[in-house]
Design a protein around this motif. Structure first.
Motif, PDB file in Angstrom:
ATOM      1  N   ASN A 262       0.817  -1.211   0.000  1.00 53.53           N
ATOM      2  CA  ASN A 262       0.000   0.000   0.000  1.00 53.53           C
ATOM      3  C   ASN A 262       0.853   1.265   0.000  1.00 53.53           C
ATOM      4  O   ASN A 262       0.497   2.260  -0.656  1.00 53.53           O
ATOM      5  CB  ASN A 262      -0.927   0.001   1.220  1.00 53.53           C
ATOM      6  N   LEU A 263       1.964   1.262   0.721  1.00 52.12           N
ATOM      7  CA  LEU A 263       2.854   2.421   0.711  1.00 52.12           C
ATOM      8  C   LEU A 263       3.422   2.657  -0.682  1.00 52.12           C
ATOM      9  O   LEU A 263       3.474   3.793  -1.167  1.00 52.12           O
ATOM     10  CB  LEU A 263       3.994   2.217   1.711  1.00 52.12           C
ATOM     11  N   THR A 264       3.848   1.576  -1.334  1.00 50.56           N
ATOM     12  CA  THR A 264       4.424   1.701  -2.678  1.00 50.56           C
ATOM     13  C   THR A 264       3.375   2.178  -3.671  1.00 50.56           C
ATOM     14  O   THR A 264       3.646   3.045  -4.520  1.00 50.56           O
ATOM     15  CB  THR A 264       5.011   0.351  -3.122  1.00 50.56           C
ATOM     16  N   THR A 265       2.168   1.639  -3.563  1.00 49.39           N
ATOM     17  CA  THR A 265       1.078   2.059  -4.443  1.00 49.39           C
ATOM     18  C   THR A 265       0.734   3.525  -4.233  1.00 49.39           C
ATOM     19  O   THR A 265       0.496   4.271  -5.200  1.00 49.39           O
ATOM     20  CB  THR A 265      -0.161   1.185  -4.195  1.00 49.39           C
ATOM     21  N   THR A 266       0.708   3.976  -2.977  1.00 48.89           N
ATOM     22  CA  THR A 266       0.405   5.377  -2.680  1.00 48.89           C
ATOM     23  C   THR A 266       1.495   6.297  -3.223  1.00 48.89           C
ATOM     24  O   THR A 266       1.192   7.363  -3.785  1.00 48.89           O
ATOM     25  CB  THR A 266       0.248   5.574  -1.162  1.00 48.89           C
ATOM     26  N   LEU A 267       2.740   5.907  -3.063  1.00 44.53           N
ATOM     27  CA  LEU A 267       3.833   6.706  -3.645  1.00 44.53           C
ATOM     28  C   LEU A 267       3.677   6.818  -5.151  1.00 44.53           C
ATOM     29  O   LEU A 267       3.906   7.886  -5.740  1.00 44.53           O
ATOM     30  CB  LEU A 267       5.179   6.070  -3.291  1.00 44.53           C
ATOM     31  N   LYS A 268       3.260   5.745  -5.787  1.00 51.57           N
ATOM     32  CA  LYS A 268       3.052   5.738  -7.234  1.00 51.57           C
ATOM     33  C   LYS A 268       1.901   6.664  -7.615  1.00 51.57           C
ATOM     34  O   LYS A 268       2.028   7.497  -8.527  1.00 51.57           O
ATOM     35  CB  LYS A 268       2.766   4.309  -7.697  1.00 51.57           C
ATOM     36  N   SER A 269       0.765   6.531  -6.933  1.00 48.93           N
ATOM     37  CA  SER A 269      -0.417   7.334  -7.290  1.00 48.93           C
ATOM     38  C   SER A 269      -0.196   8.822  -7.025  1.00 48.93           C
ATOM     39  O   SER A 269      -0.807   9.670  -7.684  1.00 48.93           O
ATOM     40  CB  SER A 269      -1.642   6.838  -6.521  1.00 48.93           C
ATOM     41  N   GLU A 270       0.674   9.132  -6.060  1.00 48.95           N
ATOM     42  CA  GLU A 270       0.965  10.528  -5.751  1.00 48.95           C
ATOM     43  C   GLU A 270       2.104  11.089  -6.604  1.00 48.95           C
ATOM     44  O   GLU A 270       2.511  12.243  -6.423  1.00 48.95           O
ATOM     45  CB  GLU A 270       1.318  10.672  -4.274  1.00 48.95           C
ATOM     46  N   GLY A 271       2.641  10.288  -7.516  1.00 49.92           N
ATOM     47  CA  GLY A 271       3.709  10.753  -8.387  1.00 49.92           C
ATOM     48  C   GLY A 271       5.044  10.910  -7.697  1.00 49.92           C
ATOM     49  O   GLY A 271       5.916  11.650  -8.167  1.00 49.92           O
ATOM     50  N   MET A 272       5.238  10.200  -6.578  1.00 49.09           N
ATOM     51  CA  MET A 272       6.455  10.363  -5.774  1.00 49.09           C
ATOM     52  C   MET A 272       7.398   9.166  -5.860  1.00 49.09           C
ATOM     53  O   MET A 272       8.520   9.222  -5.353  1.00 49.09           O
ATOM     54  CB  MET A 272       6.077  10.586  -4.302  1.00 49.09           C
ATOM     55  N   LEU A 273       6.962   8.085  -6.480  1.00 49.19           N
ATOM     56  CA  LEU A 273       7.706   6.833  -6.411  1.00 49.19           C
ATOM     57  C   LEU A 273       9.103   6.938  -6.993  1.00 49.19           C
ATOM     58  O   LEU A 273      10.078   6.466  -6.384  1.00 49.19           O
ATOM     59  CB  LEU A 273       6.921   5.719  -7.112  1.00 49.19           C
ATOM     60  N   ASN A 274       9.232   7.557  -8.137  1.00 47.67           N
ATOM     61  CA  ASN A 274      10.538   7.601  -8.802  1.00 47.67           C
ATOM     62  C   ASN A 274      11.539   8.516  -8.105  1.00 47.67           C
ATOM     63  O   ASN A 274      12.716   8.537  -8.466  1.00 47.67           O
ATOM     64  CB  ASN A 274      10.370   8.038 -10.259  1.00 47.67           C
ATOM     65  N   ASP A 275      11.053   9.261  -7.114  1.00 51.28           N
ATOM     66  CA  ASP A 275      11.944  10.126  -6.340  1.00 51.28           C
ATOM     67  C   ASP A 275      12.116   9.608  -4.911  1.00 51.28           C
ATOM     68  O   ASP A 275      12.441  10.375  -4.004  1.00 51.28           O
ATOM     69  CB  ASP A 275      11.371  11.551  -6.281  1.00 51.28           C
ATOM     70  N   THR A 276      11.902   8.311  -4.714  1.00 48.78           N
ATOM     71  CA  THR A 276      11.876   7.764  -3.360  1.00 48.78           C
ATOM     72  C   THR A 276      12.806   6.566  -3.215  1.00 48.78           C
ATOM     73  O   THR A 276      12.862   5.703  -4.089  1.00 48.78           O
ATOM     74  CB  THR A 276      10.445   7.345  -2.967  1.00 48.78           C
ATOM     75  N   VAL A 277      13.511   6.533  -2.102  1.00 51.91           N
ATOM     76  CA  VAL A 277      14.250   5.350  -1.672  1.00 51.91           C
ATOM     77  C   VAL A 277      13.333   4.579  -0.722  1.00 51.91           C
ATOM     78  O   VAL A 277      12.851   5.141   0.268  1.00 51.91           O
ATOM     79  CB  VAL A 277      15.550   5.722  -0.935  1.00 51.91           C
ATOM     80  N   ILE A 278      13.077   3.300  -1.019  1.00 47.11           N
ATOM     81  CA  ILE A 278      12.256   2.453  -0.167  1.00 47.11           C
ATOM     82  C   ILE A 278      13.161   1.409   0.479  1.00 47.11           C
ATOM     83  O   ILE A 278      13.927   0.729  -0.213  1.00 47.11           O
ATOM     84  CB  ILE A 278      11.137   1.756  -0.956  1.00 47.11           C
ATOM     85  N   ILE A 279      13.053   1.285   1.796  1.00 52.15           N
ATOM     86  CA  ILE A 279      13.883   0.332   2.541  1.00 52.15           C
ATOM     87  C   ILE A 279      12.974  -0.515   3.421  1.00 52.15           C
ATOM     88  O   ILE A 279      12.103   0.019   4.114  1.00 52.15           O
ATOM     89  CB  ILE A 279      14.920   1.061   3.412  1.00 52.15           C
ATOM     90  N   PHE A 280      13.173  -1.815   3.367  1.00 54.44           N
ATOM     91  CA  PHE A 280      12.481  -2.724   4.279  1.00 54.44           C
ATOM     92  C   PHE A 280      13.521  -3.394   5.167  1.00 54.44           C
ATOM     93  O   PHE A 280      14.523  -3.922   4.667  1.00 54.44           O
ATOM     94  CB  PHE A 280      11.678  -3.783   3.529  1.00 54.44           C
TER      95      PHE A 280
END
Length: 559
Positions: A262-280
């Motif tokens: 859901n976090l990844t999907t929200t970043l995508k829908s908000e146009g922020m995904l390609n400017d984000t580092v995601i760490i698990f």
């Protein structure tokens, strides 16, 4: 000479962000008490399609180490320093004591704010709240929604650690138990994090975002058996798991996995995904068994020895995945040693921050981004737990462990090997159709995914008979030496074969022991007059106007 200079210039330009460029957003999802083998990509029977999809498209850390318990590990993440530097080594904080991470140490959100980041914490704090200056909102976070102690009930916002029982859920500096009451906590934490992403894009899109999502899952709730913390709904995807406790863990892990999706999907829908580092990340090894406190959650650290609190790899080697647009898109396994303290200098470098001095952490961004073939780290301090005379050190492939003694209440963590996971068909189609895969636009090849999983699965190095023999070999006096490249399950002490190596690692431990800070003896802690766990200095917390203390205890006692 010109070619070498050009390569160096390219490295400098590619491995960090220029001062004129907006730094990337950073979203960290931190699991609580998750075992090494509780993620599909490591060979687990538990389905984690979103985590596996992130691994397929990002970088998976094969040798990522943390501290053996919650508070030390989180302090290492946020300070970039080993906990023994400031007296937080060993056990996690108890709500019955006034304990805290000392003031005056710059934390990750404070350092990122130098680069104009908006900073948020959702979920677990567990770094102390003795006074108001110790609260997360006074230590660099612009907002905090979550709980202060080490765990919380999954449904009612109550923290239970006898003799204390009290309420523990906050919105910034406001006591806000009603927000958590009746909600399923892993789901609530994920939903609040999504709202922060949406609000950031609406109101602060010119500034970079730092969001630490510190889930409670799959940590036990504390006030009842873990299997009673069943989620509001379950999937038939776990029906094949025979052990009921493992099945319950798998159902709870699904909500943690959904949070990532859901976090990844929200970043995508908000146009922020390609400017984000995601760490698990996992915060420490899983508590597969826990006769001392009863917080065991049936986690699996297979094939490693030990559980949460142990200095063996089962207590300190944790899952870790990184994704960033523009990095090598093919599945990549990072084989270099990496410790929780390395995240602060590494992310500081990724955001273009000035070099940080005085840290134990090592900047590994150039190696992670593929711009350097150097090995940033060859050794690390695994742990120092001075109260129990237990510690460990790792250099190259050799690991020295001085384990808990027979009289220690944590001795049980030394000699447990999680059983081999139930055989299960790896459902590549679930990973291919996961929200993370769709958000990343990933075309996941089933064979490549299977190959990556096979590459990451660690083969046990000893039989059950050899494990039994190892339990009678005492590592609590002179310590044991293991070659973990050949013996990842830490069964065979090679001290006699490599005495010089053992002496070298003991010398390294002794040098840290000489620098160790001994914590002050804490005062007792109890909930306040409103039955909230809260700072106890002169300021008064804002509170939601409900009879929360009376109502919460009524709900608790009526279950």
């Amino acid at each position: 000479m010109g070619s070498k200079f050009g390569s160096m210039l390219l490295l400098l330009c590619s491995s960090s962000v220029s001062l004129s460029q907006k730094p990337p957003n950073i979203v960290i999802l931190l699991a609580d008490d998750m075992g090494w083998n509780d993620i599909g990509i490591h060979g687990s029977e538990i389905p984690t399609p979103n985590m596996d999809a992130l691994a397929y498209n990002g970088i998976v850390f094969r040798r990522h180490y943390a501290q053996p318990s919650c508070t030390p590990s989180r302090s290492a993440l946020l300070t970039g320093k080993y906990p023994m530097r400031y007296g937080l080594q060993g056990r996690p904080f108890s709500s019955n004591k006034k304990e805290h991470l000392p003031l005056g140490i710059a934390l990750m959100p404070q350092i990122l704010k130098r680069r104009n980041y908006r900073t948020h914490l959702v979920g677990k704090w567990h770094l102390g709240y003795t006074t108001w200056p110790h609260m997360p909102t006074r230590r660099g976070f612009d907002s905090f929604t979550g709980y202060l102690n080490g765990y919380s009930s999954y449904y009612n916002g109550i923290h239970y650690e006898p003799p204390s029982v009290g309420l523990d859920f906050w919105s910034n500096e406001t006591e806000n138990w009603p927000l958590a009451c009746g909600k399923y906590l892993p789901e609530l934490i994920g939903q609040r994090a999504e709202l922060i992403i949406k609000d950031h894009n609406k109101n602060h899109k010119e500034e970079p975002l730092f969001l630490l999502v510190a889930s409670n899952a799959p940590h036990a709730g504390g006030d009842r058996p873990f299997q009673a913390e069943y989620p509001p709904s379950r999937s038939n995807a776990t029906d094949f798991i025979i052990d009921p406790e493992r099945k319950n863990l798998a159902d709870i892990m699904r909500y943690l996995d959904d949070t990532l999706g859901n976090l990844t999907t929200t970043l995508k829908s908000e146009g922020m995904l390609n400017d984000t580092v995601i760490i698990f990340l996992g915060d420490n090894g899983g508590p597969s068994i826990d006769p001392k406190y009863g917080y065991g959650n049936a986690a699996s650290n297979f094939p490693f020895r030990g559980t949460k609190m142990s200095t063996f790899d089962g207590g300190v080697r944790v899952p870790a995945i990184l994704w960033k647009s523009g990095l090598d898109a093919s599945p990549r396994v990072y084989d270099n040693l990496f410790h929780m303290v390395d995240w602060l200098p590494t992310l500081n470098s990724a955001t273009g921050g000035d070099v940080l001095d005085g840290l134990d952490g090592v900047d590994q961004w150039a190696a992670l981004s593929g711009m350097s073939a150097d090995t940033p780290r060859k050794e690390l301090l695994v742990e120092i737990y001075d109260e129990e005379s237990s510690w460990g050190y790792l250099k190259d492939n050799f690991k020295y462990v001085k384990s808990f003694g027979n009289s220690s209440g944590f001795h049980f963590t030394n000699d447990y090997w999680s059983p081999h996971p139930d055989p299960a068909k790896y459902r590549s189609e679930e990973i291919q159709n996961s929200p993370v895969a769709k958000a990343l636009g990933a075309n996941i090849d089933a064979q490549t995914l299977s190959d990556l999983r096979s590459n990451l699965m660690v083969t046990p190095s000893c039989s059950e008979g050899e494990q039994s023999k190892a339990t009678f070999h005492d590592c609590s006096v002179d310590g044991c030496l293991f070659d973990i490249s050949k013996d990842p399950s830490e069964c065979n002490d090679v001290s006699e074969t490599y005495p010089d190596v053992k002496k070298e690692l003991i010398d390294r431990i002794n040098s840290y022991l000489a620098e160790m800070v001994i914590p002050d003896k804490p005062l007792p802690n109890t909930p306040n007059s409103r039955n909230f766990f809260a700072p106890s200095s002169g300021e008064t917390a804002r509170s939601i106007k409900f009879l929360v203390g009376f109502l919460s205890m009524l709900i608790y006692l009526s279950r």
